[in-house]
Motif scaffolding. Structure first.
Motif, PDB file in Angstrom:
ATOM      1  N   ILE A   1      58.325  46.277  99.935  1.00  0.00           N
ATOM      2  CA  ILE A   1      58.459  45.339  99.054  1.00  0.00           C
ATOM      3  C   ILE A   1      57.141  44.383  98.296  1.00  0.00           C
ATOM      4  CG2 ILE A   1      59.315  42.355  99.284  1.00  0.00           C
ATOM      5  CD1 ILE A   1      61.636  44.814  99.412  1.00  0.00           C
ATOM      6  N   GLU A   2      57.505  44.870  97.261  1.00  0.00           N
ATOM      7  CA  GLU A   2      56.369  44.234  96.410  1.00  0.00           C
ATOM      8  C   GLU A   2      56.930  42.918  95.822  1.00  0.00           C
ATOM      9  OE1 GLU A   2      53.664  45.137  96.280  1.00  0.00           O
ATOM     10  OE2 GLU A   2      54.151  46.500  97.846  1.00  0.00           O
TER      11      GLU A   2
ATOM     12  N   HIS B   1      64.052  50.993 108.681  1.00  0.00           N
ATOM     13  CA  HIS B   1      63.809  50.340 107.792  1.00  0.00           C
ATOM     14  C   HIS B   1      65.217  50.168 107.191  1.00  0.00           C
ATOM     15  CE1 HIS B   1      59.838  50.817 108.822  1.00  0.00           C
ATOM     16  NE2 HIS B   1      59.678  50.049 108.711  1.00  0.00           N
ATOM     17  N   HIS B   2      65.356  48.576 106.299  1.00  0.00           N
ATOM     18  CA  HIS B   2      66.640  49.030 105.525  1.00  0.00           C
ATOM     19  C   HIS B   2      66.041  47.857 104.499  1.00  0.00           C
ATOM     20  CE1 HIS B   2      69.551  50.889 108.245  1.00  0.00           C
ATOM     21  NE2 HIS B   2      69.059  49.729 108.844  1.00  0.00           N
ATOM     22  N   PRO B   3      65.215  48.642 103.747  1.00  0.00           N
ATOM     23  CA  PRO B   3      64.090  47.459 102.465  1.00  0.00           C
ATOM     24  C   PRO B   3      65.305  46.927 101.201  1.00  0.00           C
ATOM     25  CG  PRO B   3      63.749  49.802 101.943  1.00  0.00           C
ATOM     26  CD  PRO B   3      64.483  49.326 103.182  1.00  0.00           C
TER      27      PRO B   3
ATOM     28  N   GLY C   1      51.991  40.446  97.251  1.00  0.00           N
ATOM     29  CA  GLY C   1      51.933  39.821  96.257  1.00  0.00           C
ATOM     30  C   GLY C   1      51.990  37.930  96.739  1.00  0.00           C
ATOM     31  N   PHE C   2      52.795  38.530  97.446  1.00  0.00           N
ATOM     32  CA  PHE C   2      53.349  36.123  97.357  1.00  0.00           C
ATOM     33  C   PHE C   2      51.708  36.041  97.292  1.00  0.00           C
ATOM     34  CE2 PHE C   2      57.094  38.772  99.802  1.00  0.00           C
ATOM     35  CZ  PHE C   2      57.295  37.890  98.707  1.00  0.00           C
ATOM     36  N   THR C   3      51.692  34.835  96.892  1.00  0.00           N
ATOM     37  CA  THR C   3      50.496  34.024  97.159  1.00  0.00           C
ATOM     38  C   THR C   3      50.293  32.629  97.985  1.00  0.00           C
ATOM     39  OG1 THR C   3      51.345  31.991  95.693  1.00  0.00           O
ATOM     40  CG2 THR C   3      50.144  34.439  94.474  1.00  0.00           C
TER      41      THR C   3
END
Length: 238
Positions: free
Chosen positions: A64-65, A36-38, A93-95
């Protein structure tokens, strides 16, 4: 049933727990390791005022948040290829998460059906390598402006003939979640040994595209999930 799980190790545990709860014996044989490469994802999100996000794997949102890493994107659309990926977007947390039908081509069509989103800003596609071209090819053909940023890589793992026999030789079923994984499994030379068995294992594929990676001599053992999600795939075990 003894069931071979070919998912990366970070996902095999969840699938193994589901199989155990169903009364099956899971055997893990991860064929790729995820790198991973956040920070690349964070930098890409922060770099522009994107109209929406597209993701085709849960790996794209690793660490990712939305509140911390994408505050301006929380209420913008996230187009996810399937239910599991959509679930990860919601957990982050995406709505406004759109759940696709399970493949990149159909996801491209769903994105293109919202042309007003992209009048002032493009789509950001957080992707991995290697990857199938279906989403990007579809977006280009449908004239959706987008940019792809690679945020994870799938590194292949090696097994010798003895290891393959020990893991796969006595299995009753093998789970394949992607065309890439199935192709890697058979590239390691597993087909010959399985085809020579009096009763080869069932080859359970998440989609018809996944099944295309199965060699012709084992085509009669293919079973394809009714829908491109884990629940439908595991339902094939009966």
């Amino acid at each position: 049933m003894r069931v071979l799980v070919t998912r990366p190790q970070n996902k095999a545990g969840k699938t193994g727990a589901l199989l155990s709860a169903m009364g099956h014996q899971p055997v893990a044989m991860p064929l790729f390791e995820t790198v991973h490469h956040p920070d690349r994802a964070r930098e890409a999100i922060a770099r522009g005022r994107w109209a929406a996000l597209a993701i085709t794997s849960t790996e794209a949102l690793f660490e990712i948040e939305a509140a911390a890493d994408a505050p301006d994107m929380i209420d913008r659309p996230v187009f996810a290829v399937g239910a599991e990926t959509a679930g990860r977007a919601r957990e982050a947390g995406f709505t406004r998460v759109f759940t696709g039908a399970g493949n990149g081509e159909e996801l491209a069509g769903a994105i293109a059906a919202e042309p007003s989103l992209f009048v002032r800003a493009p789509l950001l596609y957080l992707a991995g390598v290697p990857r199938a071209p279906y989403l990007e090819r579809g977006l280009a053909a449908l004239h959706v402006p987008f940019e792809t940023v690679t945020v994870y890589a799938m590194e292949p793992l090696d097994y010798d003939a003895a290891e393959i026999e020990a893991l796969a030789g006595a299995t009753d079923a093998i789970l394949f979640y992607s065309h890439m994984t199935a192709a890697r499994f058979f590239a390691l030379g597993a087909a010959k040994g399985l085809a020579e068995r009096p009763d080869p294992p069932a080859l359970l594929c998440l989609s018809a595209n996944v099944a295309h990676a199965v060699p012709a001599e084992l085509a009669g053992r293919i079973r394809i999930a009714e829908a491109a999600n884990e629940e439908s795939l595991l339902a094939l075990l009966g």
